[in-house]
Design a protein around this motif. Structure first.
Motif, mmCIF file in Angstrom:
data_model
loop_
_atom_site.group_PDB
_atom_site.id
_atom_site.type_symbol
_atom_site.label_atom_id
_atom_site.label_comp_id
_atom_site.label_asym_id
_atom_site.label_seq_id
_atom_site.Cartn_x
_atom_site.Cartn_y
_atom_site.Cartn_z
ATOM 1 N N TYR A 95 5.673 14.626 10.838
ATOM 2 C CA TYR A 95 5.056 13.940 11.977
ATOM 3 C C TYR A 95 5.670 12.547 12.159
ATOM 4 C CZ TYR A 95 1.185 11.767 14.636
ATOM 5 O OH TYR A 95 0.429 11.102 15.567
ATOM 6 N N ALA A 96 5.710 11.771 11.054
ATOM 7 C CA ALA A 96 6.174 10.381 11.157
ATOM 8 C C ALA A 96 7.634 10.337 11.581
ATOM 9 C CB ALA A 96 5.973 9.665 9.824
ATOM 10 N N ILE A 97 8.466 11.205 10.993
ATOM 11 C CA ILE A 97 9.896 11.172 11.313
ATOM 12 C C ILE A 97 10.135 11.637 12.758
ATOM 13 C CG2 ILE A 97 12.150 12.210 10.761
ATOM 14 C CD1 ILE A 97 11.252 12.164 7.811
ATOM 15 N N ILE A 98 9.538 12.770 13.115
ATOM 16 C CA ILE A 98 9.804 13.309 14.468
ATOM 17 C C ILE A 98 9.246 12.368 15.541
ATOM 18 C CG2 ILE A 98 9.426 15.266 16.048
ATOM 19 C CD1 ILE A 98 9.310 17.085 13.571
ATOM 20 N N VAL A 99 8.026 11.859 15.319
ATOM 21 C CA VAL A 99 7.433 10.982 16.339
ATOM 22 C C VAL A 99 8.234 9.687 16.461
ATOM 23 C CG1 VAL A 99 5.411 9.583 16.910
ATOM 24 C CG2 VAL A 99 5.100 11.932 16.161
ATOM 25 N N THR A 100 8.620 9.109 15.318
ATOM 26 C CA THR A 100 9.348 7.840 15.363
ATOM 27 C C THR A 100 10.686 8.014 16.105
ATOM 28 O OG1 THR A 100 8.360 7.245 13.267
ATOM 29 C CG2 THR A 100 10.250 5.940 13.959
ATOM 30 N N PHE A 101 11.458 9.030 15.694
ATOM 31 C CA PHE A 101 12.766 9.212 16.346
ATOM 32 C C PHE A 101 12.604 9.755 17.772
ATOM 33 C CE2 PHE A 101 14.080 8.747 11.964
ATOM 34 C CZ PHE A 101 15.157 7.882 12.108
ATOM 35 N N GLY A 102 11.559 10.556 17.989
ATOM 36 C CA GLY A 102 11.305 11.072 19.340
ATOM 37 C C GLY A 102 10.991 9.949 20.309
ATOM 38 N N THR A 103 10.122 9.037 19.907
ATOM 39 C CA THR A 103 9.765 7.921 20.808
ATOM 40 C C THR A 103 10.968 6.996 21.025
ATOM 41 O OG1 THR A 103 8.867 6.800 18.883
ATOM 42 C CG2 THR A 103 7.274 7.840 20.331
ATOM 43 N N LEU A 104 11.737 6.797 19.932
ATOM 44 C CA LEU A 104 12.924 5.936 20.062
ATOM 45 C C LEU A 104 13.946 6.573 21.007
ATOM 46 C CD1 LEU A 104 13.611 4.633 16.447
ATOM 47 C CD2 LEU A 104 13.032 3.299 18.445
ATOM 48 N N GLY A 105 14.150 7.882 20.853
ATOM 49 C CA GLY A 105 15.137 8.591 21.675
ATOM 50 C C GLY A 105 14.754 8.557 23.147
ATOM 51 N N ILE A 106 13.509 8.952 23.421
ATOM 52 C CA ILE A 106 13.066 8.966 24.830
ATOM 53 C C ILE A 106 13.050 7.542 25.375
ATOM 54 C CG2 ILE A 106 11.166 9.565 26.403
ATOM 55 C CD1 ILE A 106 10.456 11.835 24.498
ATOM 56 N N GLY A 107 12.568 6.611 24.561
ATOM 57 C CA GLY A 107 12.520 5.201 24.965
ATOM 58 C C GLY A 107 13.907 4.696 25.338
ATOM 59 N N MET A 108 14.920 5.074 24.544
ATOM 60 C CA MET A 108 16.297 4.628 24.796
ATOM 61 C C MET A 108 16.821 5.200 26.114
ATOM 62 S SD MET A 108 18.650 2.824 23.324
ATOM 63 C CE MET A 108 19.509 2.234 24.762
ATOM 64 N N ILE A 109 16.571 6.523 26.306
ATOM 65 C CA ILE A 109 17.084 7.176 27.535
ATOM 66 C C ILE A 109 16.462 6.519 28.776
ATOM 67 C CG2 ILE A 109 17.068 9.353 28.852
ATOM 68 C CD1 ILE A 109 17.135 10.771 26.049
ATOM 69 N N VAL A 110 15.135 6.338 28.733
ATOM 70 C CA VAL A 110 14.459 5.765 29.908
ATOM 71 C C VAL A 110 14.860 4.299 30.097
ATOM 72 C CG1 VAL A 110 12.224 5.355 31.018
ATOM 73 C CG2 VAL A 110 12.550 7.392 29.633
ATOM 74 N N ALA A 111 15.028 3.575 28.984
ATOM 75 C CA ALA A 111 15.442 2.172 29.091
ATOM 76 C C ALA A 111 16.810 2.081 29.756
ATOM 77 C CB ALA A 111 15.466 1.531 27.708
ATOM 78 N N GLN A 112 17.716 2.978 29.381
ATOM 79 C CA GLN A 112 19.056 2.998 30.005
ATOM 80 C C GLN A 112 18.935 3.254 31.507
ATOM 81 O OE1 GLN A 112 21.908 2.185 28.929
ATOM 82 N NE2 GLN A 112 22.656 3.359 27.194
ATOM 83 N N MET A 113 18.032 4.196 31.862
ATOM 84 C CA MET A 113 17.836 4.498 33.284
ATOM 85 C C MET A 113 17.324 3.283 34.030
ATOM 86 S SD MET A 113 16.125 8.251 33.047
ATOM 87 C CE MET A 113 14.953 7.850 34.309
#
Lengths: 326, 455
Positions: A95-113
């Motif tokens: 949970y901790a690993i997937i949620v942490t990297f999942g939020t970072l990944g999506i956050g990065m993509i949307v931030a780039q947009m």
């Protein structure tokens, strides 16, 4: 003797030199001791006591049992505090690993947009923050309904609107609407997805701030050198955002290891058991220790978890130092 | 100037300490009472019930505070340890054993004896929850009672030529469910499912299973409360029968992840022909919508209630509810007892509160009132109380209910769903063996500690 006197005089000299700074820092240090250190010491003391429903009225004067609570937590497999503990550890790691990297990944993509100039950017940025302002208790309760087999909106979208069962049928997978909250590995997905949904706007905001701090000249120079978008991201954006990544990684891991509300609320608003693939460390500790009024073992478990997290933070600190020096 | 400030400070301190003592500036005795959300307006309802009492006892003032069930557990513990506790508290009947063992509640045995109280005054099952077995110390007094009966659709029964007799025992009950399923009815645009039950994501996990366990002769703990008997053949028979209803398709399998509110609301919306629920749902379905109820719907005009079907070894239903207890730290024992005595033994107060909340009175004599005798539905509830059973108020019960039973019986439902209707006796037996082992660990340890620290 002379050495001691020298140390004291040095201390006094340092105090005199920075007196004003010490005076300003003093209230914060006082609050830290009062609100942080004392409860921590009290927690450690509690972990050495047999503080349960029979002795709770004695509070800190409850019978001293030494390391018994730690033994129960770590080695006594028949102790009620260990019920479902290992599956909770496994789930928490995933949970901790997937949620942490999942939020970072999506956050990065949307931030780039959002880092591009286009009409309606500010409106979108505000809208994207919406999941983050929904309280975690509400998220848990809502998604608890959304995951339900027949009436939940997720199965309705997947099976009734998108008709994915026809695709699944070709792949040889059961075409029935699945149960998401009935204790198989799908339950883990059912607790991770809402947490990622709720959590990604925070890293997005931080990374967007970081992106806006990167001088545009770097990208222009890369353009002249003929770098494509991916190369620009990998050689400019990613390294320059490393300090932000590192902080978000630490906050994310700590926050997600200690996650409680969403999972607690998703299964009958706190009444039900999340199942072997839904129970996290915090819900496990809460149920096995505090709902059993066994505050001694609860304190021992919490202390062990704190030590584990300190080790994780230590590794992170070494990584962060590397980033800073880099 | 400094001196004046110092004197003012001391005077203020004295005043504040004095008011902490529980007497207001007007000399009134101030009591604090913690209750749970028993109705839509929990605080106002209790205040309204207390009004006649307060008019007769103008020296007493009561501050009613509503907690929620989720946080109450924690707040009671904090109150018990810190001493910063209310005077009177509402305790769920399944909590009495655990909280009673904390030594935080006042022994009211003498007060109860003085009013001639005991099993003659209160509903038997509710009375059994007032003291820890093996002790003579009464730490709580029954206040409100919750018991479960069957709600069924009279229109569906009429159409299929069924009556309440066709759900009187397990055999006829199952046949009736099969008949409803075979009829494949659609009424008011709703396809009728035979039975709605809750599974794991609910606070009723154990309460829903207990009547089937008891009616087949099974139980949770032995009669001396020393060991668990949950893996007995009788318990297996009861649970297998109940699970069998799911396996045979008489219960839609999606029910198993829904909570009581959803099942109750689905019944009222016309989805189920039968479901089991408490007296508050009767109140909900008979209260008009303009007063916040669910009355007026098609189902609300076409339903009736009946007792649980009788099993091979009798008819039992779950009895829960709440008791009132007084914290030992109260400075006004007499006044607090007066309030508890009024709320629990005054017939008018008991009926008034029952009318407001839907819960049943704990006082036996209240059932002779026309409010119960003249209403056929309420009569079913009062009759059901005679065959109701409460969990033993032993110190270990709270731990077992939360940590073992809710968890493991939830896992049982997980396995039922994952088995796709092939859930076997072996699987059930293995699950019950695990539960028994876990219960025994808690029972043994709690008995040891109770012997050591019990006061």
């Amino acid at each position: 003797m002379a050495k001691t006197r020298k140390i004291i005089s040095n201390l006094l000299e340092t105090y005199r030199k920075y007196r004003l700074a010490y005076i300003f820092v003093m209230p914060a240090v006082f609050c830290l001791i009062l609100l942080h250190l004392l409860p921590l010491l009290q927690g450690i003391w509690m972990s050495l006591l047999q503080m349960d429903q029979f002795t709770i009225s004695e509070y800190l004067g409850a019978p001293f049992v030494g390391w018994k609570n730690y033994y129960d937590v770590l080695f006594n497999s028949s102790s009620p505090v260990r019920l479902g503990f290992l599956s909770a550890v496994r789930n928490t790691i995933f949970y901790a690993i997937i949620v942490t990297f999942g939020t970072l990944g999506i956050g990065m993509i949307v931030a780039q947009m959002l880092n591009r100039q286009f009409k309606g950017r500010n409106v979108l940025r505000g809208l994207f923050l919406f999941p983050w302002i929904v309280p975690t208790f509400v998220v848990g309760m809502l998604w608890g309904f959304m995951w339900q087999k027949e009436t939940g909106i997720i199965n309705i979208i997947l099976y009734d609107i998108l008709q994915i069962h026809t695709w699944l049928g070709w792949l040889g997978v059961s075409a029935d609407k699945p149960f998401w909250l009935m204790g198989d590995p799908k339950t883990l997905a059912a607790i991770i997805i809402p947490t990622v949904w709720r959590g990604w706007p925070h890293p997005m905001l931080m990374l967007l701030a970081g992106l806006q701090g990167i001088p545009h000249d770097y990208y222009e120079a890369a353009d002249i050198d003929g770098a494509n978008g991916w190369r620009k991201f990998w050689y400019i954006t990613f390294p320059l955002l490393k300090p932000v990544w590192a902080i978000l990684l630490l906050f994310g891991l700590i926050f997600n290891v200690y996650a409680f509300n969403i999972v607690y609320m998703m299964f009958g608003n706190g009444a039900g058991f999340p199942g072997e693939w839904g129970d996290l460390l915090m819900t496990n500790i809460f149920r096995n220790s505090f709902q059993r009024w066994d505050f001694g073992t609860g304190a021992a478990l919490s202390f062990i978890l704190m030590v584990v997290m300190m080790v994780v933070v230590n590794f992170w600190y070494k990584f962060y130092k590397g980033v800073e020096e880099g | 100037m400094k001196k004046i400030f110092r004197i003012l400070f001391v005077v203020l301190l004295c005043f504040s300490l004095w008011s902490c003592g529980g007497r207001g500036a007007d000399g009134k005795i101030k009591l604090v009472m913690w209750i749970m959300p028993n109705s839509q307006e929990p605080v106002n309802d209790v205040r309204n019930v207390l009004r006649p009492f307060l008019l007769r006892n103008p020296e007493i003032e009561i501050e009613v505070v509503a907690l929620d069930w989720g946080s109450a557990w924690q707040k009671i513990t904090t109150a018990a340890t810190s001493g910063d506790a209310p005077d009177i508290i509402q305790l769920g009947t399944t909590w009495v054993g655990s909280i009673g063992s904390m030594d935080a509640m006042l022994d009211v045995s003498q007060n109860v004896r003085d009013i001639g109280g005991g099993s003659n005054l209160f509903v038997d099952a509710a009375w059994s929850t007032t003291l820890i077995p093996g002790t003579e110390r009464i730490v709580s007094v029954p206040w409100i009672v919750d018991t479960r009966v069957m709600f069924y659709r009279t229109d569906v029964f009429r159409r299929l030529g069924l009556t309440a007799k066709d759900v009187a025992d397990w055999d006829s009950f199952e046949k009736t469910l099969a008949k409803i399923k075979a009829a494949d009815l659609t009424i008011e645009n709703k396809h009728i499912e035979p039975l709605g039950i809750t599974g794991k994501n609910d606070w009723n996990v154990i309460h829903s299973l207990a009547p089937w366990i008891w009616s087949s002769g099974g139980d949770f703990v032995s009669s001396d409360f020393k060991s668990s008997v949950i893996n007995s053949a009788a318990t297996q028979r009861g649970l297998l029968y109940y699970i069998g209803l799911v396996k045979k398709g008489l219960v839609p399998i999606q029910c198993l992840e829904q909570n009581s509110y959803q099942i109750s609301s689905d019944f009222n919306n016309g989805v189920y022909a039968i479901y089991f629920d408490g007296p508050y749902s009767l109140k909900g379905m008979t209260t008009p919508p303009e007063r916040g109820g669910g009355g007026g719907t098609f189902v609300a005009k076409n339903f009736a209630v009946a007792p649980y079907p009788a099993g091979p070894l009798g008819r039992y239903t779950f009895c829960g509810g709440s008791n009132l207890a007084i914290f030992k730290t109260t400075k006004h024992k007499e006044a607090a007892w007066k309030v508890v005595e009024y709320l629990t033994t005054n017939e008018k107060a008991q009926i008034a509160y029952s009318q407001m909340t839907g819960f049943l009175p704990a006082l036996k004599s209240a059932y002779n009132n026309s409010y119960f005798t003249d209403d056929p539905f309420r009569r079913v509830f009062s009759d059901a109380l005679r065959s109701s059973k409460a969990y033993p108020a032993i110190p270990a019960w709270g731990q077992m209910e939360t940590v073992v039973l809710t968890r493991d019986l939830g896992l049982m439902w997980d396995e039922v769903v994952r088995s796709h209707g092939d859930y076997s006796l072996t699987q059930l037996r293995n699950r019950l063996d695990i539960i028994q082992r876990e219960m025994n660990v808690i029972l043994t340890e709690a008995a040891k500690q109770w012997q050591k620290h019990g006061r």
